[in-house]
Design a protein around this motif. Structure first.
Motif, PDB file in Angstrom:
ATOM      1  N   MET A  60       1.856  -5.105   8.070  1.00 24.30           N
ATOM      2  CA  MET A  60       2.285  -5.456   6.717  1.00 24.30           C
ATOM      3  C   MET A  60       1.448  -4.696   5.691  1.00 24.30           C
ATOM      4  SD  MET A  60       2.690  -9.589   7.005  1.00 24.30           S
ATOM      5  CE  MET A  60       3.704 -10.358   8.282  1.00 24.30           C
ATOM      6  N   ALA A  61       2.107  -4.192   4.651  1.00 23.89           N
ATOM      7  CA  ALA A  61       1.409  -3.532   3.543  1.00 23.89           C
ATOM      8  C   ALA A  61       1.928  -4.126   2.233  1.00 23.89           C
ATOM      9  CB  ALA A  61       1.653  -2.024   3.578  1.00 23.89           C
ATOM     10  N   LYS A  62       1.051  -4.264   1.259  1.00 26.71           N
ATOM     11  CA  LYS A  62       1.450  -4.891   0.003  1.00 26.71           C
ATOM     12  C   LYS A  62       2.640  -4.175  -0.607  1.00 26.71           C
ATOM     13  CE  LYS A  62      -2.209  -2.520  -2.619  1.00 26.71           C
ATOM     14  NZ  LYS A  62      -3.417  -2.723  -3.473  1.00 26.71           N
ATOM     15  N   GLN A  63       3.576  -4.961  -1.119  1.00 28.35           N
ATOM     16  CA  GLN A  63       4.855  -4.421  -1.559  1.00 28.35           C
ATOM     17  C   GLN A  63       4.723  -3.419  -2.699  1.00 28.35           C
ATOM     18  OE1 GLN A  63       7.373  -7.574  -2.938  1.00 28.35           O
ATOM     19  NE2 GLN A  63       6.046  -8.160  -4.633  1.00 28.35           N
ATOM     20  N   GLU A  64       3.637  -3.489  -3.472  1.00 37.48           N
ATOM     21  CA  GLU A  64       3.452  -2.543  -4.574  1.00 37.48           C
ATOM     22  C   GLU A  64       3.413  -1.094  -4.092  1.00 37.48           C
ATOM     23  OE1 GLU A  64       1.715  -6.478  -5.836  1.00 37.48           O
ATOM     24  OE2 GLU A  64       1.659  -5.220  -4.032  1.00 37.48           O
ATOM     25  N   LEU A  71       5.047   7.784  -0.803  1.00 37.83           N
ATOM     26  CA  LEU A  71       4.152   6.924  -0.038  1.00 37.83           C
ATOM     27  C   LEU A  71       4.943   5.884   0.749  1.00 37.83           C
ATOM     28  CD1 LEU A  71       1.340   5.975   0.751  1.00 37.83           C
ATOM     29  CD2 LEU A  71       1.273   4.610  -1.351  1.00 37.83           C
ATOM     30  N   ALA A  72       5.995   5.354   0.136  1.00 36.82           N
ATOM     31  CA  ALA A  72       6.822   4.360   0.812  1.00 36.82           C
ATOM     32  C   ALA A  72       7.437   4.934   2.083  1.00 36.82           C
ATOM     33  CB  ALA A  72       7.917   3.865  -0.133  1.00 36.82           C
ATOM     34  N   LEU A  78       4.945   5.149   9.514  1.00 36.84           N
ATOM     35  CA  LEU A  78       3.768   4.635  10.210  1.00 36.84           C
ATOM     36  C   LEU A  78       3.949   3.207  10.713  1.00 36.84           C
ATOM     37  CD1 LEU A  78       0.951   6.045   7.882  1.00 36.84           C
ATOM     38  CD2 LEU A  78       1.617   6.872  10.147  1.00 36.84           C
ATOM     39  N   GLY A  79       5.147   2.651  10.519  1.00 32.52           N
ATOM     40  CA  GLY A  79       5.427   1.317  11.031  1.00 32.52           C
ATOM     41  C   GLY A  79       5.108   0.195  10.071  1.00 32.52           C
ATOM     42  N   ALA A  80       4.853   0.513   8.802  1.00 29.34           N
ATOM     43  CA  ALA A  80       4.520  -0.520   7.823  1.00 29.34           C
ATOM     44  C   ALA A  80       5.786  -1.142   7.243  1.00 29.34           C
ATOM     45  CB  ALA A  80       3.684   0.080   6.692  1.00 29.34           C
ATOM     46  N   PHE A  81       5.654  -2.393   6.822  1.00 30.40           N
ATOM     47  CA  PHE A  81       6.744  -3.068   6.120  1.00 30.40           C
ATOM     48  C   PHE A  81       6.136  -3.932   5.020  1.00 30.40           C
ATOM     49  CE2 PHE A  81       5.634  -5.315   9.992  1.00 30.40           C
ATOM     50  CZ  PHE A  81       5.488  -6.638   9.613  1.00 30.40           C
ATOM     51  N   VAL A 107       0.295  -5.942  13.495  1.00 27.39           N
ATOM     52  CA  VAL A 107      -1.007  -6.245  12.895  1.00 27.39           C
ATOM     53  C   VAL A 107      -0.801  -7.175  11.710  1.00 27.39           C
ATOM     54  CG1 VAL A 107      -3.038  -5.309  11.724  1.00 27.39           C
ATOM     55  CG2 VAL A 107      -1.947  -4.006  13.573  1.00 27.39           C
ATOM     56  N   ILE A 108      -1.606  -8.234  11.643  1.00 26.54           N
ATOM     57  CA  ILE A 108      -1.522  -9.154  10.515  1.00 26.54           C
ATOM     58  C   ILE A 108      -2.942  -9.534  10.084  1.00 26.54           C
ATOM     59  CG2 ILE A 108      -1.342 -11.192  11.995  1.00 26.54           C
ATOM     60  CD1 ILE A 108       0.485 -12.436   9.849  1.00 26.54           C
TER      61      ILE A 108
END
Length: 210
Positions: A60-64, A71-72, A78-81, A107-108
């Motif tokens: 998880m990555a911060k929505q900002e 970058l998004a 890289l597997g981030a959401f 990862v959390i």
């Protein structure tokens, strides 16, 4: 291909800047769903959790961050959401569950935000809910800093947290809370075991803050 390249670049970067050391990699299963639950002390944390692993991680990555187009796109490679910080984000939880159902590594950071003191803070129950909702191996992870140039940062992967006795057909708030407590206790044990010790003039030992 993109993930492997980025992982290699980040591995080199972290080795040079922070001389990172990984301990306990033997605890990570080579296959099957895995939930990595780590303390959170810096924005540098998310890549560090995944760099030492042969398996690809999802986090998880911060929505900002997803409001920045290039970058998004990189984060998604890289597997981030995205996740909303400081609150229970049902959409992020559903995404994490789907990745676990696909037998991936997720990862959390149970605290939901960085610790300002370096000490382990209060956790949201999302990590416990995920651990109980979808069968997976739950691994506590301790990041031991601080991040300072050319000073060692250590990441420790602990033995799986036992929560099978809490599993039920429908996860209750109480069960999620108990599972979260066990996960956080696992992280705290790793911090206590691996933080370097210092002594005052009376010879008393203290664990260094992170």
């Amino acid at each position: 291909m993109i993930y492997s390249l980025c992982r290699f670049i980040l591995h080199c970067l972290y080795r040079i800047l922070f001389r990172y050391e990984a301990v306990g990699l033997k605890h990570i299963p080579r296959r099957g769903a895995v939930l990595l639950c780590a303390n959170h002390i810096s924005n540098w944390d998310p890549p560090l959790v995944g760099i030492p692993l042969e398996r690809r991680v999802n986090f998880m990555a911060k929505q900002e961050l997803f409001k920045i187009p290039l970058l998004a796109q990189l984060l998604r490679y890289l597997g981030a959401f995205p996740v909303k910080r400081g609150a229970s984000d049902k959409r992020a939880i559903r995404t994490a569950l789907s990745r676990l159902q696909e037998e991936k590594v997720v990862v959390i950071f149970p605290e939901g935000t960085r610790s300002k003191t370096g000490q382990l803070g209060k956790a949201f129950t999302g990590s416990g809910f995920l651990a109980l909702k979808e069968p997976c191996t739950v691994i506590p992870v301790a990041i031991i800093g601080p991040y300072r140039l050319f000073r060692k940062v250590k990441i420790v992967y602990g033995p799986p947290v036992s929560i099978d006795d809490l599993r039920s057909e429908k996860v209750t708030k109480q069960e999620a809370t108990l599972a979260t407590e066990r996960i956080m206790n696992g992280i705290q044990r790793l911090l206590d075991q691996h933080q370097p010790k210092t002594s005052d003039h009376n010879g008393r030992s203290f664990g260094n803050g992170v």
